[in-house]
Design an enzyme around this catalytic site. Sequence first.
Site, PDB file in Angstrom:
ATOM      1  N   CYS A   1      -9.688  -1.229  -2.890  1.00 48.16           N
ATOM      2  CA  CYS A   1     -10.306  -1.299  -1.562  1.00 48.16           C
ATOM      3  C   CYS A   1     -11.831  -1.367  -1.653  1.00 48.16           C
ATOM      4  O   CYS A   1     -12.494  -1.822  -0.740  1.00 48.16           O
ATOM      5  CB  CYS A   1      -9.887  -0.090  -0.743  1.00 48.16           C
ATOM      6  SG  CYS A   1     -10.316   1.449  -1.562  1.00 48.16           S
TER       7      CYS A   1
ATOM      8  N   GLU B   1     -10.767  -9.348   4.760  1.00 46.21           N
ATOM      9  CA  GLU B   1     -10.417  -8.798   3.448  1.00 46.21           C
ATOM     10  C   GLU B   1      -9.354  -9.686   2.796  1.00 46.21           C
ATOM     11  O   GLU B   1      -8.316  -9.957   3.387  1.00 46.21           O
ATOM     12  CB  GLU B   1      -9.862  -7.381   3.602  1.00 46.21           C
ATOM     13  CG  GLU B   1      -9.515  -6.738   2.274  1.00 46.21           C
ATOM     14  CD  GLU B   1      -8.822  -5.371   2.433  1.00 46.21           C
ATOM     15  OE1 GLU B   1      -7.807  -5.289   3.142  1.00 46.21           O
ATOM     16  OE2 GLU B   1      -9.316  -4.397   1.839  1.00 46.21           O
TER      17      GLU B   1
ATOM     18  N   GLU C   1      -7.703   6.125   5.065  1.00 46.13           N
ATOM     19  CA  GLU C   1      -8.566   5.369   4.148  1.00 46.13           C
ATOM     20  C   GLU C   1      -8.044   3.937   4.173  1.00 46.13           C
ATOM     21  O   GLU C   1      -6.944   3.667   3.680  1.00 46.13           O
ATOM     22  CB  GLU C   1      -8.487   5.976   2.745  1.00 46.13           C
ATOM     23  CG  GLU C   1      -9.006   7.409   2.718  1.00 46.13           C
ATOM     24  CD  GLU C   1      -9.019   8.027   1.328  1.00 46.13           C
ATOM     25  OE1 GLU C   1      -8.532   7.423   0.376  1.00 46.13           O
ATOM     26  OE2 GLU C   1      -9.538   9.146   1.212  1.00 46.13           O
TER      27      GLU C   1
ATOM     28  N   LYS D   1       5.644   9.037   1.087  1.00 45.21           N
ATOM     29  CA  LYS D   1       6.317   7.730   1.146  1.00 45.21           C
ATOM     30  C   LYS D   1       5.429   6.760   0.380  1.00 45.21           C
ATOM     31  O   LYS D   1       4.446   6.235   0.911  1.00 45.21           O
ATOM     32  CB  LYS D   1       6.461   7.306   2.608  1.00 45.21           C
ATOM     33  CG  LYS D   1       7.651   6.417   2.903  1.00 45.21           C
ATOM     34  CD  LYS D   1       7.644   5.085   2.203  1.00 45.21           C
ATOM     35  CE  LYS D   1       6.746   4.079   2.862  1.00 45.21           C
ATOM     36  NZ  LYS D   1       6.647   2.829   2.075  1.00 45.21           N
TER      37      LYS D   1
HETATM   38  P1  NAD Z   1      -0.089  -1.410   3.730  1.00 47.64           P
HETATM   39  O1  NAD Z   1      -0.828  -0.902   4.893  1.00 47.64           O
HETATM   40  O2  NAD Z   1       0.682  -2.673   3.870  1.00 47.64           O
HETATM   41  O3  NAD Z   1       0.969  -0.332   3.223  1.00 47.64           O
HETATM   42  C1  NAD Z   1       0.590   0.968   2.872  1.00 47.64           C
HETATM   43  C2  NAD Z   1       1.747   1.906   3.086  1.00 47.64           C
HETATM   44  O4  NAD Z   1       2.036   2.004   4.475  1.00 47.64           O
HETATM   45  C3  NAD Z   1       3.043   1.475   2.415  1.00 47.64           C
HETATM   46  O5  NAD Z   1       3.658   2.627   1.876  1.00 47.64           O
HETATM   47  C4  NAD Z   1       3.844   0.921   3.587  1.00 47.64           C
HETATM   48  O6  NAD Z   1       5.241   0.981   3.393  1.00 47.64           O
HETATM   49  C5  NAD Z   1       3.423   1.842   4.700  1.00 47.64           C
HETATM   50  N1  NAD Z   1       3.589   1.320   6.059  1.00 47.64           N
HETATM   51  C6  NAD Z   1       3.462   0.038   6.480  1.00 47.64           C
HETATM   52  N2  NAD Z   1       3.659  -0.033   7.820  1.00 47.64           N
HETATM   53  C7  NAD Z   1       3.892   1.232   8.263  1.00 47.64           C
HETATM   54  C8  NAD Z   1       4.164   1.806   9.533  1.00 47.64           C
HETATM   55  N3  NAD Z   1       4.204   1.062  10.631  1.00 47.64           N
HETATM   56  N4  NAD Z   1       4.364   3.132   9.609  1.00 47.64           N
HETATM   57  C9  NAD Z   1       4.301   3.904   8.500  1.00 47.64           C
HETATM   58  N5  NAD Z   1       4.061   3.412   7.262  1.00 47.64           N
HETATM   59  C10 NAD Z   1       3.848   2.095   7.142  1.00 47.64           C
HETATM   60  O7  NAD Z   1      -1.144  -1.510   2.551  1.00 47.64           O
HETATM   61  P2  NAD Z   1      -0.934  -2.119   1.113  1.00 47.64           P
HETATM   62  O8  NAD Z   1      -0.748  -3.595   1.251  1.00 47.64           O
HETATM   63  O9  NAD Z   1       0.102  -1.310   0.389  1.00 47.64           O
HETATM   64  O10 NAD Z   1      -2.339  -1.817   0.413  1.00 47.64           O
HETATM   65  C11 NAD Z   1      -3.435  -2.679   0.469  1.00 47.64           C
HETATM   66  C12 NAD Z   1      -4.396  -2.271   1.564  1.00 47.64           C
HETATM   67  O11 NAD Z   1      -4.769  -0.915   1.392  1.00 47.64           O
HETATM   68  C13 NAD Z   1      -5.701  -3.032   1.554  1.00 47.64           C
HETATM   69  O12 NAD Z   1      -6.081  -3.319   2.884  1.00 47.64           O
HETATM   70  C14 NAD Z   1      -6.689  -2.044   0.954  1.00 47.64           C
HETATM   71  O13 NAD Z   1      -8.031  -2.261   1.280  1.00 47.64           O
HETATM   72  C15 NAD Z   1      -6.178  -0.766   1.489  1.00 47.64           C
HETATM   73  N6  NAD Z   1      -6.612   0.366   0.665  1.00 47.64           N
HETATM   74  C16 NAD Z   1      -7.591   1.192   1.131  1.00 47.64           C
HETATM   75  C17 NAD Z   1      -8.037   2.258   0.352  1.00 47.64           C
HETATM   76  C18 NAD Z   1      -9.137   3.188   0.798  1.00 47.64           C
HETATM   77  O14 NAD Z   1      -9.314   4.230   0.166  1.00 47.64           O
HETATM   78  N7  NAD Z   1      -9.876   2.888   1.840  1.00 47.64           N
HETATM   79  C19 NAD Z   1      -7.451   2.487  -0.883  1.00 47.64           C
HETATM   80  C20 NAD Z   1      -6.466   1.623  -1.316  1.00 47.64           C
HETATM   81  C21 NAD Z   1      -6.037   0.569  -0.529  1.00 47.64           C
HETATM   82  C1  6OH Z   2      -8.998   1.979  -3.155  1.00 53.45           C
HETATM   83  O1  6OH Z   2      -8.293   1.057  -3.513  1.00 53.45           O
HETATM   84  C2  6OH Z   2      -9.556   2.965  -4.033  1.00 53.45           C
HETATM   85  C3  6OH Z   2      -9.710   4.220  -3.624  1.00 53.45           C
HETATM   86  C4  6OH Z   2     -10.218   5.194  -4.501  1.00 53.45           C
HETATM   87  C5  6OH Z   2     -10.184   6.505  -4.218  1.00 53.45           C
HETATM   88  O2  6OH Z   2      -9.611   6.993  -3.151  1.00 53.45           O
HETATM   89  C6  6OH Z   2     -10.757   7.469  -5.105  1.00 53.45           C
HETATM   90  O3  6OH Z   2     -10.634   8.663  -4.804  1.00 53.45           O
HETATM   91  O4  6OH Z   2     -11.345   7.104  -6.131  1.00 53.45           O
END
Ligand code: NAD
Ligand code: 6OH
Length: 491
Positions: A293, A395, A259, A183
Site C-alpha cells: 500500500c 491506485e 488502513e 478473516k
Molecule cells: P480487499 O479490500 O479486496 O480485501 C481485503 C479483505 O477484505 C479480504 O479479506 C476480503 O475478503 C475482505 N472483504 C472484501 N469485501 C468485504 C466486505 N464487504 N465485508 C467484509 N470483508 C470484506 O483488498 P485486497 O485486494 O485484499 O488488498 C489490496 C488493497 O489493500 C489495496 O488497495 C491496498 O492499498 C490495500 N492495503 C492497504 C494497507 C494499509 O496499511 N493502508 C495495507 C495493505 C493493503
Molecule cells: C501495506 O501494504 C503495508 C502496510 C505496512 C504496515 O502496516 C506496517 O505496519 O508496516
Amino acid sequence: MRRGLRQVKLIQNYIDGKFVPGKRQFADVNPADGSVIAQVTEADRDMVDAAVQAARKAYRGEWGRWGIRERAAWLYKIADAIEARFDCFVAAEVADTGKPVALASRLDVPRAAANFRVFADLIKTTGLESFQTETPDGKNALNYAVRKPLGVVGIITPWNLPLLLLTWKVAPALACGNTVAVKPSEETPATATLLAEAMQHAGIPDGVYNVVHGFGPNSAGEFLTQHPDVNAVTFTGESQTGAAIMKTVAASVKPVSFELGGKNAAIVFADCDFEETVSGIGEAVFLNSGQVCLCAERVYVERVIFDRFVEVLKCKAESLHIGSPLDKTTELGPLISAQHREKVLSYYRLAREEGAVSVSGGGIPEFGNSLDNGFYVQPTIYTGLKESARCVKEEIFGPVCHIAPFDTEEEAVHMANDTKYGLAASIWTTNLKRGHRVAQQMNVGITWVNCWFLRDLRTPFGGAGLSGIGREGGLHSLNFYSELNNICIRL
Ligand code: NAD
Ligand code: 6OH
C-alpha cells in the site's frame, strides 16, 4: 493414489481451539504457476457465529482475567512459536502470494514475530494519564485512566503482506486483553492458519484466536462485520471495501480502524544522493511487485536531473531478476491472481490510451516454462501523462510508476498532494531543511525522508483521506484496542 488425483491440502477454519471444515470449498492458487496448492473450507454464517462465541467465552475466561505480565509472556511465546516454524511460514507465504522467498524471509515472517514482541514490550511499559484537578473548595480531585479490553475484535486482512498485516492487528488486540476472530484474504489463507497451529502448540487458551475463511460480501467477511457480538472491527484493504464495511458496522456503532489504499508520491530533488535515491525509489516502486500500500506510483523529479533519473531507473527496472519465487535471487515475483493481473494490464493499456510515453515494460514477461502459467507482469515505467490522467490518480497496485518533472518545490508539493488518498510520501534530498519543510507539508499519514518503508513499530501508522481512518502502531494501537475508563476521585 490414482494418477492425476494429486492429494491437495485442506485448509480449515480454526474455532475454539479446533480445526473445523466448512461445507463449501474454494481453491488456493499459487500465483507463480497457476497451480492449486490447497482447498480452503469456507465458514458459513453459523461458523462465524461459533468463532465469535468462542472468542467471547475465552474473553470471559482466563484470557480476559489475566494481568498484563501474563498476557505479555504469552505474546513472547507466540513470537517464539513463529520463529520455531520460520521455514514453514516462509514457504506458506511464498506459495500463497508468489512473493520472492528472500523477501518473505527478510520482511514478512520476521515482522510477524516482531509484532508480538513489540506489543508485549509496550503493554508492559506504557503508562496512562493522570491529572490532579483543582476545585473551588480547594479539596481537589484526582483523575486517572485505566485501560480495559474491548472484548471480541473482528480482524479482516488483505493478501499483499498476509501474515505481517494480520499479526500487526492480532498482537496489540491480544496484548490489550481482547480475543479475536480473523478473516484472512481468500487469496492467502495459509499463514493465518499456520499461526493457529503455532498458537495451539504454544498453549494459547482455546477461543483466544479464531480463524474463519471465505470471501467478503455475503461470506465470512461480511458475516463477521455484521455480527452483533463483535465489539470492534479493524480492517486493512481497499478503500471501497472500507466504505462497505463502514456501512455494515454503522448499524451497531462499533469502533473501526481502517488502513486503506494509496497513490503515494515520491519527490526527488536535484540535490539528492543520486545512487541512494535511485535504489530507494526502485524499492518503493517494485517491492513485492508493487503490491504494498506504501509503494510509490507517482515519482516527481526535479527537471535538471529528470532525463538521467528516468534512464537510470529504467536500467534498474530492466535488470530486476523476475523469476520463480523459490529462487533466492528472484527480486520480482508474480501478481497475486489472474484477476489482479488483468486489472494491472488494463492500466498499462489505459496509460497508452491516455498518451503516456512508455519508458520500460508494459507487458507480460515470457519464461518458456511453467511460470508462463503464472500471473507475472513486467516492471513498468511511464512518463508524459497529464496530472489529471486516471493512471496518475487511481491506485494500480502493480510494479509500475509514472515519472513527471517539476521545476519548483511548491509545484512538487502541490502535485504530490493533489490526490484523494493520503497514505505515504517520500522526499529525497540532501538539504535537511528542505526535507523537513516539504515533509511537513505532505497530507499523508507517513512521510519518509531519504528512505522508504523504514518502520519503527512504536510510531503512528495510517492514512488521511481515502487511505484510512485512525492510526495504529505503538500507543495508537493500544488505544484503539482498549477502552479507557477515566476515574475521577474527589479528594
Ligand atoms: P480487499 O479490500 O479486496 O480485501 C481485503 C479483505 O477484505 C479480504 O479479506 C476480503 O475478503 C475482505 N472483504 C472484501 N469485501 C468485504 C466486505 N464487504 N465485508 C467484509 N470483508 C470484506 O483488498 P485486497 O485486494 O485484499 O488488498 C489490496 C488493497 O489493500 C489495496 O488497495 C491496498 O492499498 C490495500 N492495503 C492497504 C494497507 C494499509 O496499511 N493502508 C495495507 C495493505 C493493503
Ligand atoms: C501495506 O501494504 C503495508 C502496510 C505496512 C504496515 O502496516 C506496517 O505496519 O508496516
